[in-house]
Design a protein around this motif. Sequence first.
Motif, PDB file in Angstrom:
ATOM      1  N   ASP A  13      63.506  71.834  13.470  1.00 20.88           N
ATOM      2  CA  ASP A  13      62.219  71.196  13.788  1.00 20.88           C
ATOM      3  C   ASP A  13      61.018  71.987  13.269  1.00 20.88           C
ATOM      4  OD1 ASP A  13      61.946  73.349  15.535  1.00 20.88           O
ATOM      5  OD2 ASP A  13      62.204  72.136  17.352  1.00 20.88           O
ATOM      6  N   GLN A  14      61.266  73.159  12.652  1.00 22.32           N
ATOM      7  CA  GLN A  14      60.248  74.008  12.017  1.00 22.32           C
ATOM      8  C   GLN A  14      59.207  74.543  13.002  1.00 22.32           C
ATOM      9  OE1 GLN A  14      58.938  72.358   8.084  1.00 22.32           O
ATOM     10  NE2 GLN A  14      60.435  70.752   8.542  1.00 22.32           N
ATOM     11  N   ARG A  15      59.524  74.481  14.281  1.00 24.22           N
ATOM     12  CA  ARG A  15      58.600  75.021  15.279  1.00 24.22           C
ATOM     13  C   ARG A  15      58.855  76.487  15.564  1.00 24.22           C
ATOM     14  NH1 ARG A  15      59.105  69.737  19.291  1.00 24.22           N
ATOM     15  NH2 ARG A  15      57.919  68.322  17.939  1.00 24.22           N
ATOM     16  N   ARG A  16      59.875  77.028  14.937  1.00 22.14           N
ATOM     17  CA  ARG A  16      60.181  78.445  15.112  1.00 22.14           C
ATOM     18  C   ARG A  16      60.564  79.039  13.762  1.00 22.14           C
ATOM     19  NH1 ARG A  16      61.057  81.838  19.295  1.00 22.14           N
ATOM     20  NH2 ARG A  16      62.487  83.583  19.030  1.00 22.14           N
ATOM     21  N   LEU A  17      59.967  80.174  13.446  1.00 23.61           N
ATOM     22  CA  LEU A  17      60.275  80.925  12.233  1.00 23.61           C
ATOM     23  C   LEU A  17      60.632  82.344  12.644  1.00 23.61           C
ATOM     24  CD1 LEU A  17      58.454  80.844   8.846  1.00 23.61           C
ATOM     25  CD2 LEU A  17      58.700  83.048   9.990  1.00 23.61           C
ATOM     26  N   GLU A  18      61.738  82.849  12.116  1.00 23.41           N
ATOM     27  CA  GLU A  18      62.215  84.174  12.495  1.00 23.41           C
ATOM     28  C   GLU A  18      62.450  85.027  11.255  1.00 23.41           C
ATOM     29  OE1 GLU A  18      64.629  82.942  16.567  1.00 23.41           O
ATOM     30  OE2 GLU A  18      65.683  82.925  14.633  1.00 23.41           O
ATOM     31  N   VAL A  19      62.133  86.308  11.392  1.00 25.92           N
ATOM     32  CA  VAL A  19      62.358  87.277  10.321  1.00 25.92           C
ATOM     33  C   VAL A  19      63.383  88.293  10.809  1.00 25.92           C
ATOM     34  CG1 VAL A  19      61.305  88.982   8.799  1.00 25.92           C
ATOM     35  CG2 VAL A  19      59.982  86.980   9.525  1.00 25.92           C
ATOM     36  N   TYR A  20      64.444  88.454  10.022  1.00 30.22           N
ATOM     37  CA  TYR A  20      65.506  89.394  10.363  1.00 30.22           C
ATOM     38  C   TYR A  20      65.630  90.458   9.279  1.00 30.22           C
ATOM     39  CZ  TYR A  20      67.221  86.003  13.807  1.00 30.22           C
ATOM     40  OH  TYR A  20      67.339  85.139  14.881  1.00 30.22           O
TER      41      TYR A  20
ATOM     42  N   TYR B 193      67.076  76.465   7.911  1.00 29.27           N
ATOM     43  CA  TYR B 193      66.498  76.666   6.587  1.00 29.27           C
ATOM     44  C   TYR B 193      66.346  78.148   6.277  1.00 29.27           C
ATOM     45  CZ  TYR B 193      65.100  71.755   7.112  1.00 29.27           C
ATOM     46  OH  TYR B 193      65.086  70.397   7.312  1.00 29.27           O
ATOM     47  N   LEU B 194      66.763  78.529   5.070  1.00 24.87           N
ATOM     48  CA  LEU B 194      66.462  79.858   4.542  1.00 24.87           C
ATOM     49  C   LEU B 194      65.142  79.755   3.790  1.00 24.87           C
ATOM     50  CD1 LEU B 194      67.183  82.815   3.862  1.00 24.87           C
ATOM     51  CD2 LEU B 194      68.374  81.923   1.825  1.00 24.87           C
ATOM     52  N   VAL B 195      64.100  80.332   4.354  1.00 30.61           N
ATOM     53  CA  VAL B 195      62.763  80.224   3.772  1.00 30.61           C
ATOM     54  C   VAL B 195      62.600  81.198   2.616  1.00 30.61           C
ATOM     55  CG1 VAL B 195      60.295  80.476   4.214  1.00 30.61           C
ATOM     56  CG2 VAL B 195      61.776  79.413   5.934  1.00 30.61           C
ATOM     57  N   SER B 196      62.991  82.460   2.827  1.00 32.65           N
ATOM     58  CA  SER B 196      62.792  83.468   1.788  1.00 32.65           C
ATOM     59  C   SER B 196      63.689  84.659   2.055  1.00 32.65           C
ATOM     60  CB  SER B 196      61.324  83.921   1.741  1.00 32.65           C
ATOM     61  OG  SER B 196      60.976  84.602   2.943  1.00 32.65           O
ATOM     62  N   ALA B 197      63.807  85.512   1.049  1.00 30.38           N
ATOM     63  CA  ALA B 197      64.494  86.791   1.181  1.00 30.38           C
ATOM     64  C   ALA B 197      63.688  87.838   0.424  1.00 30.38           C
ATOM     65  CB  ALA B 197      65.917  86.709   0.649  1.00 30.38           C
ATOM     66  N   HIS B 198      63.781  89.068   0.876  1.00 30.16           N
ATOM     67  CA  HIS B 198      63.019  90.157   0.273  1.00 30.16           C
ATOM     68  C   HIS B 198      63.873  91.411   0.361  1.00 30.16           C
ATOM     69  CE1 HIS B 198      59.640  92.923  -0.501  1.00 30.16           C
ATOM     70  NE2 HIS B 198      60.068  93.622   0.530  1.00 30.16           N
ATOM     71  N   TRP B 199      64.006  92.112  -0.783  1.00 30.17           N
ATOM     72  CA  TRP B 199      64.780  93.352  -0.798  1.00 30.17           C
ATOM     73  C   TRP B 199      64.073  94.339  -1.710  1.00 30.17           C
ATOM     74  CZ3 TRP B 199      70.831  93.510  -1.656  1.00 30.17           C
ATOM     75  CH2 TRP B 199      71.331  94.711  -1.133  1.00 30.17           C
ATOM     76  N   SER B 200      63.489  95.345  -1.112  1.00 31.08           N
ATOM     77  CA  SER B 200      62.758  96.356  -1.870  1.00 31.08           C
ATOM     78  C   SER B 200      63.077  97.729  -1.307  1.00 31.08           C
ATOM     79  CB  SER B 200      61.245  96.096  -1.788  1.00 31.08           C
ATOM     80  OG  SER B 200      60.762  96.342  -0.469  1.00 31.08           O
ATOM     81  N   ALA B 201      62.574  98.747  -1.989  1.00 28.61           N
ATOM     82  CA  ALA B 201      62.831 100.114  -1.544  1.00 28.61           C
ATOM     83  C   ALA B 201      62.088 100.451  -0.270  1.00 28.61           C
ATOM     84  CB  ALA B 201      62.437 101.097  -2.651  1.00 28.61           C
TER      85      ALA B 201
ATOM     86  N   LEU C 151      66.391  91.015  14.689  1.00 24.44           N
ATOM     87  CA  LEU C 151      65.141  90.267  14.700  1.00 24.44           C
ATOM     88  C   LEU C 151      63.964  91.239  14.665  1.00 24.44           C
ATOM     89  CD1 LEU C 151      63.808  87.427  15.008  1.00 24.44           C
ATOM     90  CD2 LEU C 151      63.808  87.844  17.486  1.00 24.44           C
ATOM     91  N   VAL C 152      63.065  91.075  13.665  1.00 25.01           N
ATOM     92  CA  VAL C 152      61.912  91.963  13.554  1.00 25.01           C
ATOM     93  C   VAL C 152      60.588  91.233  13.781  1.00 25.01           C
ATOM     94  CG1 VAL C 152      63.096  93.580  12.030  1.00 25.01           C
ATOM     95  CG2 VAL C 152      61.804  91.692  11.037  1.00 25.01           C
ATOM     96  N   HIS C 153      60.607  89.905  13.674  1.00 28.48           N
ATOM     97  CA  HIS C 153      59.358  89.170  13.892  1.00 28.48           C
ATOM     98  C   HIS C 153      59.692  87.707  14.126  1.00 28.48           C
ATOM     99  CE1 HIS C 153      55.164  88.018  13.643  1.00 28.48           C
ATOM    100  NE2 HIS C 153      55.474  87.092  12.759  1.00 28.48           N
ATOM    101  N   THR C 154      58.892  87.052  14.946  1.00 28.83           N
ATOM    102  CA  THR C 154      59.081  85.621  15.183  1.00 28.83           C
ATOM    103  C   THR C 154      57.733  84.938  15.340  1.00 28.83           C
ATOM    104  OG1 THR C 154      60.217  83.978  16.564  1.00 28.83           O
ATOM    105  CG2 THR C 154      59.247  85.868  17.684  1.00 28.83           C
TER     106      THR C 154
END
Length: 706
Positions: free
Chosen positions: A294-301, A274-282, A312-315
């Motif tokens: 299974d939604q037991r893991r969320l990762e931020v890249y 699943y693509l939960v969200s995206a963010h692009w800012s300055a 990977l910057v956060h999990t």
Amino acid sequence: MALGGSGLPEWGLVTDDLSFLRKQARTQRFTLGAPKEFRVSPDGSRLLYLRAESGFDRRNSLWQLDLRSGSESKVVDAAELLPGEEDLPPEERARRERARETAGGVVGYAVDDAFTVVAFPLSGKLYTTDLRTGATTLLVDGAVVDPRPDPTGTRVAYVGQRQLHVVELGSGADRVVVGEPGEDIAWGLAEFIAAEEMGRVRGYWWAPDGRSLLVERTDRSAVPRWNIADPAQPEAPVNTVAYPAAGTTNVDVSLSFVGLDGSRVDVEPGDWEYLVSAHWSAGGPPLITVQSRDQRRLEVYSVDPQDGSTTLVHTESDPDWVEIVAGVPAWTADGRLVHVSAADGGYRLLVDGEPVTEPGLQVRSVLDVGDEVLFSASDVDSTQIHVYRTVPGSVQRLSTMDGVHIGSGTAVVAVLSSWSLAHSGPEVSVLRDGHPVAKIASYTVDPGIEPNPMWLTVGERGLRAALLLPTGHLPGSGKLPVLLDPYGGPHAQRVLQSRNAFLTSQWLADQGFAVLVTDGRGTPGRGPVWEKEIAGRLAEITLADQVDALHAVAAEYPDLDLDKVAIRGWSYGGYLAALAVLRRPDVFHAAVAGAPVTDWSLYDTHYTERYLGRPQDEPESYERNSLIADAPSLRRALLIVHGLADDNVFVAHALRLSSALLAAGRPHTFLPLAGATHISPQAEEVAENLMLTQVAWIKRELGVVR
């Protein structure tokens, strides 16, 4: 429908003789006329927002408030641009259904960074307004979805025919920047699961310099096809939708960077569903947040636009599931990562890995991230939602009165829409650095009913509940039949300190009932442990809490007649109502189940698998929490109501339960709503008569003579 000289439908001008139920339907639950969708200019001098002309007008126009002079002006007059009915593209109709958006006119807009140009769709056409001159231009006369100016204000992107377009404001030149042939491939559109379950309605994001875009590609070719027919109009074509039921294949989602020159860089694929969200800012490189199946893991890249590589910057991980929090992750203006994590029994706001909120504060959503952070949260009193901001070294609460506060804007210039028990509509105020500087008028209609909920904390689990008695009822003057009016499931809360939350419940009480509304385990606002009690046990936990609340309240208020108990609800509340008479006939004597889930294998992947796992892995869990196998045990009155055009909880749920009840020889009543979707009926005569039918049916089944 004829229009009067004011531009309002003529029926909107005559309201004195309307019943409460008709007025509620016409005003869309008394929300029309409330300002919403606020945007603050970079220098904090101006606000944009949407608002209808009155509490009976369904068409929103775009307004501007100059905070320097205090003057308000109409930027876009929806009635002037579109005096007739809207003609929406199918993708826009689907988007509004997912957002439960029932208003018309300008229902959404986007603005460039400098606050010079606004883009908005109206009846499927793309308009822009120059905020410097006030000139409005029809830019694209076609089927347009989700138009957004680039940050520099020189061009507008939009989705048309499942392709992403960019049109130049100077020349009007319109080109497809990315797209593919075929009905199953779409670029720039959020898929069903994202919009329905994850709160993501966007499918593309502009680069801060306006030279490229991060674009979602979806392929639904492998998703099962489900058909929705209208038996009341047999000549109408069948609506076939791609619906990812639990255990089946999801839409395939990928991302690419697309340049205005037609270049394309695909984002490195990962092991996620699943693509939960995206963010692009300055503040930093693009961020994407993804979840496992299974939604037991969320990762931020973080993602490199040059080659599509990810870092990977956060999990986050959890043995049950990782809850999605709106508005994060995001970069602050100076490049610090903001996210929310379940920790210390709550949801805490973290900046660069350091918690900035105390453990007792339950962060509900992040509203804006700039130099500082604007967010909403609840303290130990989950019946209230307040707005906060970070300031260097601490957190400041901006909302002051009791109630439910919806925040927007920035941490510097914040807009609070405050709903409370003191008034029926919102009080809208603008704060600069935490101090009130302006108010914005709300034109919502007075419902003519004043709810009088008694706030209760009951049972050994401290369940939050509200009890409403008939207006003027004197304790000890007589027994009252009881009507439970819950939602009772995850991601929705009924017991909130807002008058509007109890208008229907008070009307029901005034029909001669003691109405009880309870938020049990699994409902939001009380932390992750409370929410995750329902893992694998939706039926057991949510029903037990309703029963416990009923008995605890009846012990304190002896006027409640436990020999005459009914329950009603819609969606999860409908499931809970049917569950109540099927499994606790010793407590409940009648139930109205509106749009109920009856077989969890028929509901969507993301929601259902979060709580029950996949049906092929957890078949016993699905049988235990579904209702079909309980059909032979029905011995109480059950009224099932379902919209035949529902594309969220399909009418198959109601039909399968009804068929099982018939096969078992169990009498019941089934009321189909022709043309109705999952949103409860909007036509005022239908809405009124549906509620009157429910009340009359409940009274008859309970043996209530008055």
